[in-house]
Design a protein around this motif. Structure first.
Motif, PDB file in Angstrom:
ATOM      1  N   ASN A  70      38.634  42.685  49.251  1.00  0.00           N
ATOM      2  CA  ASN A  70      37.223  42.663  48.826  1.00  0.00           C
ATOM      3  C   ASN A  70      36.940  43.502  47.581  1.00  0.00           C
ATOM      4  N   THR A  71      37.932  43.711  46.727  1.00  0.00           N
ATOM      5  CA  THR A  71      37.698  44.410  45.466  1.00  0.00           C
ATOM      6  C   THR A  71      38.292  43.603  44.322  1.00  0.00           C
ATOM      7  N   LYS A  72      37.819  43.924  43.138  1.00  0.00           N
ATOM      8  CA  LYS A  72      38.451  43.396  41.930  1.00  0.00           C
ATOM      9  C   LYS A  72      39.696  44.232  41.664  1.00  0.00           C
ATOM     10  N   VAL A  73      40.557  43.748  40.795  1.00  0.00           N
ATOM     11  CA  VAL A  73      41.715  44.524  40.361  1.00  0.00           C
ATOM     12  C   VAL A  73      41.205  45.735  39.583  1.00  0.00           C
ATOM     13  N   PHE A  74      41.824  46.884  39.799  1.00  0.00           N
ATOM     14  CA  PHE A  74      41.397  48.114  39.128  1.00  0.00           C
ATOM     15  C   PHE A  74      42.609  48.925  38.697  1.00  0.00           C
ATOM     16  N   ASP A  75      42.437  49.688  37.619  1.00  0.00           N
ATOM     17  CA  ASP A  75      43.484  50.609  37.153  1.00  0.00           C
ATOM     18  C   ASP A  75      43.536  51.790  38.103  1.00  0.00           C
ATOM     19  N   ASN A 123      29.470  53.622  45.748  1.00  0.00           N
ATOM     20  CA  ASN A 123      29.027  52.588  46.685  1.00  0.00           C
ATOM     21  C   ASN A 123      30.153  51.656  47.113  1.00  0.00           C
ATOM     22  N   MET A 124      31.341  51.871  46.573  1.00  0.00           N
ATOM     23  CA  MET A 124      32.468  51.004  46.894  1.00  0.00           C
ATOM     24  C   MET A 124      33.429  51.732  47.829  1.00  0.00           C
ATOM     25  N   TYR A 125      33.802  51.072  48.906  1.00  0.00           N
ATOM     26  CA  TYR A 125      34.824  51.612  49.801  1.00  0.00           C
ATOM     27  C   TYR A 125      36.099  50.826  49.572  1.00  0.00           C
ATOM     28  N   ILE A 126      37.189  51.528  49.305  1.00  0.00           N
ATOM     29  CA  ILE A 126      38.476  50.860  49.115  1.00  0.00           C
ATOM     30  C   ILE A 126      39.370  51.111  50.310  1.00  0.00           C
ATOM     31  N   SER A 127      39.553  52.391  50.642  1.00  0.00           N
ATOM     32  CA  SER A 127      40.485  52.750  51.713  1.00  0.00           C
ATOM     33  C   SER A 127      40.301  54.224  52.038  1.00  0.00           C
ATOM     34  N   GLY A 128      40.785  54.599  53.194  1.00  0.00           N
ATOM     35  CA  GLY A 128      40.928  56.016  53.475  1.00  0.00           C
ATOM     36  C   GLY A 128      42.106  56.538  52.685  1.00  0.00           C
TER      37      GLY A 128
END
Length: 181
Positions: free
Chosen positions: A63-68, A90-95
């Protein structure tokens, strides 16, 4: 904040370094600081005697775009504490990821590290090209840059001049799918 414990060694230098770094990240609300966090962790775990690699590349999480992003590996396993505090609050990626495990869920992380998409942004490319010592020295919030953060985390402070010399040839590894998998 999640505390990390290495099974069977609650007071280990490894677990203490993870917990100290997590405390630092969260107490300062250090969001979007993956390059700085990975640099600090690279020195800390190298000083603790681990086979540590400093990585940069593009990543993708569900549920995210590719990011550096920057992270480290220890003996081939991913350690990525900064993933828990992305630039966008406001974005959750992971713990936090420790030795391939998301320590909030206790499961393997779900992040794809080193995907090939469009290449590094100008900011990430500048981090990649910049000398490691120059990057560590350039952190503006501490007198001796990120070296002061390293000394806050290490069990015993180390002479910063010695650290600068020891890590002067350090290079980030640009990870792509071809190199990583």
């Amino acid at each position: 904040m999640t505390k990390f414990y290495l099974p069977g060694t609650r007071n280990s230098a490894f677990a203490n370094a993870i917990n100290s770094t997590l405390s630092y990240i969260h107490s300062l609300q250090w969001s979007g600081a993956c390059h700085a966090v990975s640099s600090v962790l690279y020195v800390v775990f190298s000083e603790l005697g681990y086979d540590t690699k400093l990585c940069i590349g593009e990543c993708k999480a569900p549920n995210t775009k590719v990011f550096d992003h920057s992270w480290i590996t220890i003996e081939g396993k991913i350690v990525d504490l900064a993933i828990s505090k992305p630039l966008d609050p406001n974005m959750y990626i992971s713990g936090p990821v420790v030795l391939d495990i998301d320590i909030e869920t206790g499961e393997n992380h779900r992040i794809q590290y080193g995907v090939s998409f469009v290449g590094l942004s100008m900011e990430a490319a500048n981090v990649y090209k910049r000398s490691f010592v120059e990057y560590m020295d350039g952190y503006p919030d501490r007198l001796n840059g990120l070296w002061d953060v390293v000394n806050d985390i290490l069990p015993k402070p180390t002479d910063i001049g010695v650290l600068r010399e020891k890590y002067r040839d350090t290079k980030r590894i640009f990870v792509t799918e071809e190199k990583y998998h």
